[in-house]
Write a protein that holds these residues in place. Sequence first.
Motif, PDB file in Angstrom:
ATOM      1  N   ALA A 161      -1.737   7.243 -10.438  1.00 14.63           N
ATOM      2  CA  ALA A 161      -1.378   7.415  -9.034  1.00 14.63           C
ATOM      3  C   ALA A 161      -2.563   7.088  -8.122  1.00 14.63           C
ATOM      4  N   MET A 162      -3.755   7.559  -8.520  1.00 11.83           N
ATOM      5  CA  MET A 162      -4.954   7.297  -7.715  1.00 11.83           C
ATOM      6  C   MET A 162      -5.286   5.812  -7.684  1.00 11.83           C
ATOM      7  N   GLU A 163      -5.224   5.144  -8.856  1.00  8.68           N
ATOM      8  CA  GLU A 163      -5.543   3.725  -8.923  1.00  8.68           C
ATOM      9  C   GLU A 163      -4.488   2.883  -8.208  1.00  8.68           C
ATOM     10  N   SER A 164      -3.221   3.332  -8.267  1.00  7.81           N
ATOM     11  CA  SER A 164      -2.161   2.612  -7.565  1.00  7.81           C
ATOM     12  C   SER A 164      -2.403   2.621  -6.061  1.00  7.81           C
ATOM     13  N   GLN A 165      -2.864   3.771  -5.553  1.00 13.08           N
ATOM     14  CA  GLN A 165      -3.138   3.856  -4.118  1.00 13.08           C
ATOM     15  C   GLN A 165      -4.317   2.959  -3.738  1.00 13.08           C
ATOM     16  N   ARG A 166      -5.379   2.962  -4.535  1.00 13.41           N
ATOM     17  CA  ARG A 166      -6.515   2.071  -4.282  1.00 13.41           C
ATOM     18  C   ARG A 166      -6.083   0.617  -4.346  1.00 13.41           C
ATOM     19  N   PHE A 167      -5.250   0.333  -5.300  1.00 10.27           N
ATOM     20  CA  PHE A 167      -4.742  -1.018  -5.497  1.00 10.27           C
ATOM     21  C   PHE A 167      -3.952  -1.466  -4.275  1.00 10.27           C
ATOM     22  N   ASN A 168      -3.058  -0.590  -3.808  1.00  9.36           N
ATOM     23  CA  ASN A 168      -2.225  -0.929  -2.658  1.00  9.36           C
ATOM     24  C   ASN A 168      -3.050  -1.066  -1.389  1.00  9.36           C
ATOM     25  N   ASP A 169      -4.048  -0.196  -1.209  1.00 11.02           N
ATOM     26  CA  ASP A 169      -4.923  -0.293  -0.038  1.00 11.02           C
ATOM     27  C   ASP A 169      -5.660  -1.635  -0.023  1.00 11.02           C
ATOM     28  N   GLY A 170      -6.163  -2.048  -1.193  1.00  9.58           N
ATOM     29  CA  GLY A 170      -6.856  -3.335  -1.271  1.00  9.58           C
ATOM     30  C   GLY A 170      -5.933  -4.507  -0.993  1.00  9.58           C
ATOM     31  N   PHE A 171      -4.703  -4.433  -1.511  1.00  9.99           N
ATOM     32  CA  PHE A 171      -3.754  -5.521  -1.290  1.00  9.99           C
ATOM     33  C   PHE A 171      -3.375  -5.629   0.183  1.00  9.99           C
ATOM     34  N   ARG A 172      -3.138  -4.500   0.821  1.00  7.99           N
ATOM     35  CA  ARG A 172      -2.784  -4.519   2.248  1.00  7.99           C
ATOM     36  C   ARG A 172      -3.949  -5.033   3.092  1.00  7.99           C
ATOM     37  N   MET A 225      -4.175 -10.301 -10.102  1.00  5.37           N
ATOM     38  CA  MET A 225      -2.724 -10.243  -9.958  1.00  5.37           C
ATOM     39  C   MET A 225      -2.237 -11.192  -8.872  1.00  5.37           C
ATOM     40  N   VAL A 226      -3.009 -11.317  -7.782  1.00  2.00           N
ATOM     41  CA  VAL A 226      -2.628 -12.268  -6.735  1.00  2.00           C
ATOM     42  C   VAL A 226      -2.609 -13.686  -7.306  1.00  2.00           C
ATOM     43  N   ASN A 227      -3.641 -14.040  -8.059  1.00  2.00           N
ATOM     44  CA  ASN A 227      -3.680 -15.373  -8.678  1.00  2.00           C
ATOM     45  C   ASN A 227      -2.625 -15.517  -9.769  1.00  2.00           C
TER      46      ASN A 227
END
Length: 343
Positions: free
Chosen positions: A218-229, A134-136
């Motif tokens: 919800a769980m994957e969104s939190q993991r996703f956000n933690d990785g992005f931050r 997603m970043v790319n």
Amino acid sequence: MENRSADTPLLPSQKTILYGIQIFVLCSLAGTLLGMWWKRPAGLGELTARLDWRFWIGLLPLIGLDYWLGGFRYRLFFNGKQLPFISQWDCMRSNWANMFMGAATPFQTGGAPAQLYVLWKKGASVTNSLLVSMVNYVATLLFFLLSSLAALAYLPDNLFGENFGVIFRTGFGVITTVVSLTLMVLFFPQTGKFLIKGVLSILPIKKEKKERVLEKAAMESQRFNDGFRSILQQNKLGISSAFLATCLLYFNKYLIGYVIVRAMGIGVPFDVFLCIQVIQMLLLYFAPTPGASGLAEVSTIWLMSALMPASLLLVYTVFYRLSTTMLGALAGGVVIIQEMRSA
């Protein structure tokens, strides 16, 4: 330790892959035949006499650089620090897999599951792989938006006719919308859950199953956000380098097109040629055919007719698609077969 079995990305069945390949070939063939009827190519003798072999030789390293940059954008993040270490070679293989599935399924973004699968096989979780993708992806779309605006401002207003403005605004609007939604998901992960909830609300699925999907989202969104931050805090250089690598990647693709034209013995203004390719790439990115096949051939003939002899437009199109799409897709097919056999 992550639950790898629950995290396994699912690829389409072999039957679906073969069906996608057939559609890709048929659409490409249809576009080529239409181009032959519309802009009949010159005789073989005339074309052979024009060829400049110095440029054909120079084309090979550019194709190699295209593949290297495609993998490097992922290697910037899979460096063994915030995310697992994955070699440059395996990042390139995952990019080839992406090219293959993007060519065999509708929309170029259809190649993501294959790329996620290869990266998962090399030790990356699907969440982390999707995050880097997603970043790319955002870097690519931002490049398209900025470069297409600059190209449109540079080109003469009457180069493509009266209807071009409507087509360009449509493509630009679609990509702007996708960029906005993607950025919202990256910075506000609850947006992703909200979007999934909206989609589920219109699907005929039992309430219990919807709740399980939302809980997983919800769980994957939190993991996703933690990785992005984590990437934002510890790898800002990687993010800026990914955007720079994206700019170089697509400039190299445009340069491949220019070298092919010169190899065919045609002199074209580099700046105008570059701007036309920028606009074409913007319009084709969400083309609803496998690998943009058919539409790519026809649009190339339409846009490039302002610069090149009509008799050579189809020949250029075939060589360009071969260099930037078909060879990489062929390599990706080999990668997918290797990975599925070793599963």
